[in-house]
Structure formats: structure tokens, C-alpha cells
Design a protein around this motif. Structure first.
Motif, mmCIF file in Angstrom:
data_model
loop_
_atom_site.group_PDB
_atom_site.id
_atom_site.type_symbol
_atom_site.label_atom_id
_atom_site.label_comp_id
_atom_site.label_asym_id
_atom_site.label_seq_id
_atom_site.Cartn_x
_atom_site.Cartn_y
_atom_site.Cartn_z
ATOM 1 N N ALA A 109 0.812 -1.220 0.000
ATOM 2 C CA ALA A 109 0.000 0.000 0.000
ATOM 3 C C ALA A 109 0.845 1.270 0.000
ATOM 4 C CB ALA A 109 -0.923 0.001 1.212
ATOM 5 N N ALA A 110 2.142 1.119 0.192
ATOM 6 C CA ALA A 110 3.023 2.289 0.279
ATOM 7 C C ALA A 110 3.263 2.883 -1.100
ATOM 8 C CB ALA A 110 4.347 1.889 0.909
ATOM 9 N N ASP A 111 3.646 4.143 -1.112
ATOM 10 C CA ASP A 111 4.070 4.789 -2.353
ATOM 11 C C ASP A 111 5.463 4.264 -2.692
ATOM 12 O OD1 ASP A 111 5.388 6.828 -4.081
ATOM 13 O OD2 ASP A 111 3.443 7.825 -3.868
ATOM 14 N N ARG A 112 5.623 3.777 -3.919
ATOM 15 C CA ARG A 112 6.898 3.169 -4.304
ATOM 16 C C ARG A 112 8.062 4.141 -4.158
ATOM 17 N NH1 ARG A 112 7.024 -0.708 -9.405
ATOM 18 N NH2 ARG A 112 5.648 -1.748 -7.917
ATOM 19 N N SER A 113 7.833 5.406 -4.405
ATOM 20 C CA SER A 113 8.914 6.380 -4.280
ATOM 21 C C SER A 113 9.403 6.477 -2.846
ATOM 22 C CB SER A 113 8.453 7.754 -4.784
ATOM 23 O OG SER A 113 7.382 8.253 -3.988
ATOM 24 N N ASP A 114 8.512 6.272 -1.869
ATOM 25 C CA ASP A 114 8.924 6.292 -0.464
ATOM 26 C C ASP A 114 9.821 5.099 -0.138
ATOM 27 O OD1 ASP A 114 7.487 8.603 0.006
ATOM 28 O OD2 ASP A 114 5.710 7.553 0.767
ATOM 29 N N VAL A 115 9.497 3.948 -0.711
ATOM 30 C CA VAL A 115 10.303 2.746 -0.476
ATOM 31 C C VAL A 115 11.689 2.921 -1.081
ATOM 32 C CG1 VAL A 115 10.425 0.247 -0.781
ATOM 33 C CG2 VAL A 115 8.191 1.359 -0.480
ATOM 34 N N TYR B 172 11.651 -3.987 -6.685
ATOM 35 C CA TYR B 172 11.264 -5.396 -6.779
ATOM 36 C C TYR B 172 10.569 -5.854 -5.498
ATOM 37 C CZ TYR B 172 14.394 -5.709 -10.838
ATOM 38 O OH TYR B 172 15.009 -5.528 -12.053
ATOM 39 N N LEU B 173 11.090 -5.425 -4.345
ATOM 40 C CA LEU B 173 10.499 -5.831 -3.074
ATOM 41 C C LEU B 173 9.072 -5.289 -2.952
ATOM 42 C CD1 LEU B 173 11.128 -7.381 -0.492
ATOM 43 C CD2 LEU B 173 12.091 -5.282 0.476
ATOM 44 N N HIS B 174 8.875 -4.048 -3.364
ATOM 45 C CA HIS B 174 7.532 -3.452 -3.352
ATOM 46 C C HIS B 174 6.594 -4.224 -4.271
ATOM 47 C CE1 HIS B 174 4.394 -0.488 -4.523
ATOM 48 N NE2 HIS B 174 4.471 -0.140 -3.248
ATOM 49 N N GLU B 175 7.095 -4.595 -5.457
ATOM 50 C CA GLU B 175 6.270 -5.338 -6.403
ATOM 51 C C GLU B 175 5.968 -6.744 -5.880
ATOM 52 O OE1 GLU B 175 3.948 -6.336 -9.533
ATOM 53 O OE2 GLU B 175 4.696 -4.323 -9.008
ATOM 54 N N ALA B 176 6.940 -7.375 -5.238
ATOM 55 C CA ALA B 176 6.714 -8.709 -4.678
ATOM 56 C C ALA B 176 5.626 -8.669 -3.615
ATOM 57 C CB ALA B 176 8.012 -9.259 -4.094
ATOM 58 N N ALA B 177 5.647 -7.642 -2.764
ATOM 59 C CA ALA B 177 4.599 -7.498 -1.742
ATOM 60 C C ALA B 177 3.239 -7.309 -2.389
ATOM 61 C CB ALA B 177 4.936 -6.320 -0.829
ATOM 62 N N THR B 178 3.210 -6.555 -3.479
ATOM 63 C CA THR B 178 1.959 -6.348 -4.201
ATOM 64 C C THR B 178 1.443 -7.671 -4.774
ATOM 65 O OG1 THR B 178 2.631 -4.083 -4.764
ATOM 66 C CG2 THR B 178 0.865 -5.066 -6.086
ATOM 67 N N GLN B 179 2.351 -8.486 -5.314
ATOM 68 C CA GLN B 179 1.957 -9.796 -5.834
ATOM 69 C C GLN B 179 1.369 -10.677 -4.738
ATOM 70 O OE1 GLN B 179 5.958 -10.278 -8.114
ATOM 71 N NE2 GLN B 179 4.612 -11.904 -8.861
ATOM 72 N N VAL B 180 2.008 -10.673 -3.562
ATOM 73 C CA VAL B 180 1.509 -11.488 -2.448
ATOM 74 C C VAL B 180 0.065 -11.096 -2.122
ATOM 75 C CG1 VAL B 180 1.760 -11.968 0.025
ATOM 76 C CG2 VAL B 180 3.774 -11.975 -1.463
ATOM 77 N N GLU B 181 -0.207 -9.817 -2.144
ATOM 78 C CA GLU B 181 -1.547 -9.332 -1.797
ATOM 79 C C GLU B 181 -2.558 -9.591 -2.906
ATOM 80 O OE1 GLU B 181 -2.381 -8.232 1.292
ATOM 81 O OE2 GLU B 181 -0.339 -8.977 1.610
ATOM 82 N N THR B 182 -2.159 -9.380 -4.155
ATOM 83 C CA THR B 182 -3.132 -9.452 -5.252
ATOM 84 C C THR B 182 -3.243 -10.832 -5.880
ATOM 85 O OG1 THR B 182 -1.459 -8.719 -6.852
ATOM 86 C CG2 THR B 182 -2.802 -7.011 -5.782
#
Length: 317
Positions: free
Chosen positions: A87-93, A110-120
Motif C-alpha cells: 500500500a506504500a508509495d513506491r517512491s517512499d520505499v 522489486y520488493l515493493h512489487e513482490a509485496a503487491t503480488q503477495v496481496e493481489t
């Protein structure tokens, strides 16, 4: 059963591990007991949360572990779950990654995208096998296996640089990725990937680094170790033999350390403690050991009394 039959039955190829002992359970027990008695207390070793472990693995790819600890703790305080990170803004990560000097910023992406995959794609539940974990963005075979091992105790044997160094030195495994993988798999006990992979990586990080600390770290594999026996501590990531390793100076240091722990020691008892291949009448036997003791006596460090097998050595007071 012949030696060839034993190799074939184990899944090993001829020459994979010339020094691999027959009693593998003794080898396994020694490492597990060493690790359980004392090991570095990284915080991600105290959790089985796959998200927290994935974050630690990605952060560790290009950063020393002592620097990873505060970054990992700050990251999880800010984004404690995969859902929070997704849910975080990727630029913040990415900004966090850069501010903490954690290496390539695309790893944060990649880590942000992986978390998104886990959720979706996985309904918020992490996949638990190495094969499924590799479906996550930026997660390669090594990271997938590490997460499966440490989070779910369901991984294969980890083979990183530290493990290769340990296997090459301890069991004379040739510098070949296939050989390393086969020997690592043969050594790992069934159903124990979490503890075992932590333990063998700890061995490589603490006792069997580029500059080995066999005695200082109490390496549990000294009695089987090819390098400890021969004094050749080269390895795939240590191409040049360190001048100290295998030298008379190294064995003199072992003598002084042992005599510091005991009031006195008989010649053969001392010899067996400083070399696993010590034999009284062999190449590295009494004559060789007396030479070392003579050097130490001349330096004013050791007193030597008696002769033959009745020789006694003690530190000079």
C-alpha cells in the motif's frame, strides 16, 4: 557395499567429496551442537515470518549484516507487513533504500512489487515452496530457497559463497557448482533446512571465513577437515594461500593457546590436539612437534622437560 556403490546411492558423483566422512550423522550433530551452543543473534533468525525474512534476504545482498540490522528494523517498523508495503508509495520505499545505502534501488522496487503480488495474486499468504517463491518479482533461486528454509523449514540446501568455502576446505569438494550442490544436499538432514542452512552459513561466516579461525571459533569439523589436516586453506574465493595458514607460526600459536588452558601437557596429547593427522612416528609427529617446542623454548615462552613420549610441555611462568 563398495565405495562406488555408496557414492552412487548418495547421489554424489565420483570425486565430488574426496574427504566426506562415512559417519555423516556425527558430522551433522557436531555442526548442530556448535550452532545451538552459540551463534550470532540476528533478529531475522528469531522469526518465521516470510515477509520479514524476504526483506532481510534482499537487504543482505549487497550490504554487511551489521549494517542491515538497523535498516531491517526501521523498514519493518515503517511497513510491518506485506500489505503495508504493497500500500506504500513506491517512491517512499526507494527513498528509504537510498537513505540507508542498501545498494541498487531497483531491489526496493522489486520488493515493493513482490509485496503487491503477495496481496493481489496470493490473497496475502506467502507462497511456501522455492519454486512458487521464484514467481515473486526479483526473487531468484537463492533467495527463494532461503525464504522457504527459514520461514517454512521446507527448503533445499543453501549454497552461497560461505558454504562453498566450507565444503571446499572441509571435504575437498572441487570448485564446481554441481559438485557443491550435490554435497550440500547430501549433508543436510531431511526436514531440517531452517537450522541446518543457518548453521552451515554461520560456520562459513564465523569460523571458516577467508581468513579461517578454526581454533578460536571452535570449528566443529576440525577432526574431519581436509584443510585443517593439510594446512591448505585456499578456497574458491581465496585463490592465494594465506602465508599464515599451515605455517609453523600457526601451529606454534595453537601450542601456546592450548598450554594456556592446561597446566602442562604430554607430548602426544599436545600433538593430537593441534593436528588431526598427528602420528607419533609420522611426518607430523614427535620430531616435528619437538622442533616447534624448541622454537618456543628459545623464545622464552615454553618449558620442556623429559624425553621421548615422557616429554612434558608447559608455559613458562
Amino acid at each position: 557395499m563398495t565405495d562406488a556403490d555408496d557414492v552412487a546411492g548418495s547421489g554424489l558423483a565420483d570425486g565430488d567429496a574426496p574427504s566426506l566422512p562415512a559417519d555423516l550423522e556425527a558430522v551433522r550433530d557436531a555442526l548442530r551442537e556448535w550452532y545451538e551452543a552459540d551463534h550470532r543473534e540476528f533478529p531475522w533468525r528469531r522469526t518465521t515470518d516470510p515477509y520479514a525474512i524476504l526483506v532481510s534476504e534482499v537487504m543482505s545482498q549487497q550490504t554487511q549484516l551489521d549494517r542491515v540490522v538497523p535498516a531491517w528494523e526501521d523498514f519493518l517498523e515503517r511497513w510491518p507487513t506485506a500489505a503495508d508495503l504493497a500500500a506504500a508509495d513506491r517512491s517512499d520505499v526507494v527513498a528509504f533504500w537510498s537513505d540507508h545505502s542498501l545498494g541498487y534501488n531497483n531491489r526496493a522496487t522489486y520488493l515493493h512489487e513482490a509485496a503487491t503480488q503477495v496481496e493481489t495474486e496470493y490473497g496475502g499468504a506467502f507462497p511456501d515452496s522455492p519454486e512458487e517463491l521464484q514467481e515473486l518479482m526479483g526473487v531468484g533461486p537463492y533467495t527463494a530457497n532461503a525464504v522457504a528454509s527459514f520461514a517454512f523449514n521446507d527448503g533445499d540446501a543453501v549454497v552461497d559463497t560461505n558454504v562453498k568455502r566450507v565444503l571446499h576446505r572441509a571435504f575437498d569438494v572441487p570448485d564446481d557448482d554441481g559438485a557443491f550442490e550435490r554435497v550440500a544436499s547430501r549433508l543436510m538432514p531431511d526436514g531440517d533446512s531452517r537450522l541446518w542452512n543457518n548453521a552451515i552459513m554461520e560456520l562459513g561466516g564465523v569460523a571458516c571465513g577467508q581468513k579461517p579461525r578454526c581454533d578460536e571459533a571452535g570449528c566443529p569439523w576440525r577432526e574431519w577437515c581436509h584443510a585443517y589436516r593439510t594446512g591448505d586453506f585456499t578456497a574458491p574465493d581465496v585463490p592465494t594461500q594465506p602465508s599464515f595458514e599451515g605455517s609453523r607460526r600457526q601451529f606454534r600459536g595453537r601450542i601456546v593457546r592450548l598450554l594456556g588452558e592446561h597446566d602442562e601437557m604430554a607430548l602426544d596429547a599436545l600433538g593430537h590436539r593441534i593436528r588431526v593427522d598427528y602420528t607419533p612416528d609420522g611426518e607430523h609427529g614427535r620430531e616435528w612437534l619437538r622442533g616447534l617446542l624448541s622454537d618456543l623454548a628459545e623464545d622464552g615462552l615454553v618449558d620442556v622437560e623429559g624425553s621421548g613420549e615422557e616429554t612434558i610441555a608447559r608455559l613458562r611462568g
